[in-house]
Scaffold this motif. Structure first.
Motif, PDB file in Angstrom:
ATOM      1  N   ILE A 163     -13.110  26.643  31.383  1.00 51.09           N
ATOM      2  CA  ILE A 163     -11.812  27.171  30.976  1.00 51.09           C
ATOM      3  C   ILE A 163     -10.947  26.051  30.401  1.00 51.09           C
ATOM      4  O   ILE A 163     -10.273  26.220  29.371  1.00 51.09           O
ATOM      5  CB  ILE A 163     -11.121  27.847  32.176  1.00 51.09           C
ATOM      6  CG1 ILE A 163     -11.886  29.106  32.586  1.00 51.09           C
ATOM      7  CG2 ILE A 163      -9.664  28.204  31.830  1.00 51.09           C
ATOM      8  CD1 ILE A 163     -11.398  29.732  33.880  1.00 51.09           C
ATOM      9  N   ILE A 219     -12.019  25.222  26.855  1.00 57.26           N
ATOM     10  CA  ILE A 219     -11.506  26.154  25.846  1.00 57.26           C
ATOM     11  C   ILE A 219     -10.074  25.794  25.470  1.00 57.26           C
ATOM     12  O   ILE A 219      -9.706  25.761  24.286  1.00 57.26           O
ATOM     13  CB  ILE A 219     -11.587  27.605  26.354  1.00 57.26           C
ATOM     14  CG1 ILE A 219     -13.049  28.041  26.503  1.00 57.26           C
ATOM     15  CG2 ILE A 219     -10.856  28.550  25.400  1.00 57.26           C
ATOM     16  CD1 ILE A 219     -13.225  29.392  27.152  1.00 57.26           C
ATOM     17  N   LYS A 220      -9.258  25.508  26.465  1.00 55.25           N
ATOM     18  CA  LYS A 220      -7.864  25.136  26.180  1.00 55.25           C
ATOM     19  C   LYS A 220      -7.785  23.795  25.468  1.00 55.25           C
ATOM     20  O   LYS A 220      -6.950  23.602  24.581  1.00 55.25           O
ATOM     21  CB  LYS A 220      -7.060  25.111  27.485  1.00 55.25           C
ATOM     22  CG  LYS A 220      -6.914  26.487  28.126  1.00 55.25           C
ATOM     23  CD  LYS A 220      -6.014  26.456  29.338  1.00 55.25           C
ATOM     24  CE  LYS A 220      -6.651  25.728  30.499  1.00 55.25           C
ATOM     25  NZ  LYS A 220      -5.812  25.789  31.717  1.00 55.25           N
ATOM     26  N   SER A 229     -15.983  25.864  21.162  1.00 55.98           N
ATOM     27  CA  SER A 229     -16.090  25.897  22.623  1.00 55.98           C
ATOM     28  C   SER A 229     -17.524  26.105  23.069  1.00 55.98           C
ATOM     29  O   SER A 229     -17.995  25.450  24.014  1.00 55.98           O
ATOM     30  CB  SER A 229     -15.194  27.003  23.184  1.00 55.98           C
ATOM     31  OG  SER A 229     -13.836  26.786  22.864  1.00 55.98           O
ATOM     32  N   TYR A 273      -5.623  32.883  23.217  1.00 54.49           N
ATOM     33  CA  TYR A 273      -6.257  32.006  24.217  1.00 54.49           C
ATOM     34  C   TYR A 273      -6.500  32.755  25.521  1.00 54.49           C
ATOM     35  O   TYR A 273      -7.519  32.552  26.191  1.00 54.49           O
ATOM     36  CB  TYR A 273      -5.390  30.768  24.475  1.00 54.49           C
ATOM     37  CG  TYR A 273      -5.616  29.661  23.475  1.00 54.49           C
ATOM     38  CD1 TYR A 273      -6.816  28.958  23.452  1.00 54.49           C
ATOM     39  CD2 TYR A 273      -4.638  29.319  22.556  1.00 54.49           C
ATOM     40  CE1 TYR A 273      -7.029  27.942  22.537  1.00 54.49           C
ATOM     41  CE2 TYR A 273      -4.841  28.305  21.625  1.00 54.49           C
ATOM     42  CZ  TYR A 273      -6.040  27.624  21.619  1.00 54.49           C
ATOM     43  OH  TYR A 273      -6.254  26.620  20.703  1.00 54.49           O
ATOM     44  N   THR A 307      -9.834  33.034  27.889  1.00 52.13           N
ATOM     45  CA  THR A 307      -9.919  32.399  29.208  1.00 52.13           C
ATOM     46  C   THR A 307      -9.861  33.385  30.372  1.00 52.13           C
ATOM     47  O   THR A 307     -10.518  33.157  31.391  1.00 52.13           O
ATOM     48  CB  THR A 307      -8.787  31.376  29.369  1.00 52.13           C
ATOM     49  OG1 THR A 307      -7.514  32.020  29.169  1.00 52.13           O
ATOM     50  CG2 THR A 307      -8.935  30.246  28.362  1.00 52.13           C
ATOM     51  N   SER A 322     -12.337  33.531  33.591  1.00 55.23           N
ATOM     52  CA  SER A 322     -11.775  33.247  34.905  1.00 55.23           C
ATOM     53  C   SER A 322     -12.149  34.333  35.911  1.00 55.23           C
ATOM     54  O   SER A 322     -12.578  34.033  37.037  1.00 55.23           O
ATOM     55  CB  SER A 322     -10.253  33.132  34.802  1.00 55.23           C
ATOM     56  OG  SER A 322      -9.676  32.926  36.075  1.00 55.23           O
TER      57      SER A 322
END
Length: 212
Positions: free
Chosen positions: A151, A154-155, A23, A193, A197, A201
């Motif tokens: 974000i 990353i996912k 990431s 995860y 995140t 956020s």
């Protein structure tokens, strides 16, 4: 669930670390490429705008998994073989950079035309005006959507699981098949995860309020 976490701790930590590394690398290069092609999109030369438009259209409209598979399966047949981690990271950076380019371009366009005209009338070149006047204002405007892109990146790093990238999802698949406890395994993966995140956020919300 606790037994799964403790019994396969090394697998989860290895996947977690690889997800973070992928990431960070993809974020770095996607930001550079995204800003570069955003600047090309608004630059006076038509050839630059055309190149940026083609790049963005290609990578915005091809699925991330397909881009990754191209680097993992097709490119090695004609050039150099790359690992699943490398292929996934390259695909993720290229894919995300196209969306970042559109985001930054919209920020540049939201800055009033008078800003550029004023900078040019004061003796600045186009490059200087963009660097010192337009781009800083544009980046400030698009920080919230850029945070959302990070974000999402990353996912989306879970795409490495399809090319043996040893990321968190890949390790989760191995643990699930080894332990036969699928639900518990993927709940743990989901928590990992969230660890990545959620802080990002909340930080982006905090930064947005400060900039406002």
């Amino acid at each position: 669930m606790w037994q799964i976490l403790t019994g396969y701790w090394s697998e989860f930590i290895t996947g977690f670390g690889n997800t973070i590394l992928c990431s960070l690398i993809a974020m770095f290069f996607s930001l550079i490429l995204g800003v570069f092609f955003a600047l090309l999109e608004v630059a006076p030369p038509k050839i630059g705008r055309a190149i940026a438009h083609i790049y963005i259209e290609i990578f915005c409209n091809i699925p991330l998994l397909v881009i990754t598979m191209i680097f993992y399966l097709i490119i090695p047949q004609f050039w150099v073989k790359v690992s699943g981690f490398t292929a996934g990271t390259i695909g993720l950076a290229l894919y995300t950079s196209a969306f970042i380019a559109e985001t930054v371009r919209s920020g540049i366009n939201s800055v009033g035309d008078g800003q550029m005209e004023g900078a040019l009338s004061n003796g600045m070149t186009y490059v200087q005006a963009m660097r010192y006047v337009i781009l800083p204002q544009a980046i400030r405007i698009v920080i919230p959507p850029l945070g959302n892109q990070m974000i999402t990146l990353i996912k989306n790093s879970s795409v490495l699981a399809f090319v043996a990238g040893f990321d968190l999802m890949y390790q989760g698949d191995i643990v699930a098949f080894s332990s036969f406890q699928t639900i518990e395994t993927y709940v743990i993966v989901g928590v990992f995860y969230l660890v990545l995140t959620l802080p990002l956020s909340y930080y982006m919300r905090h930064l947005e309020k400060r900039l406002a």
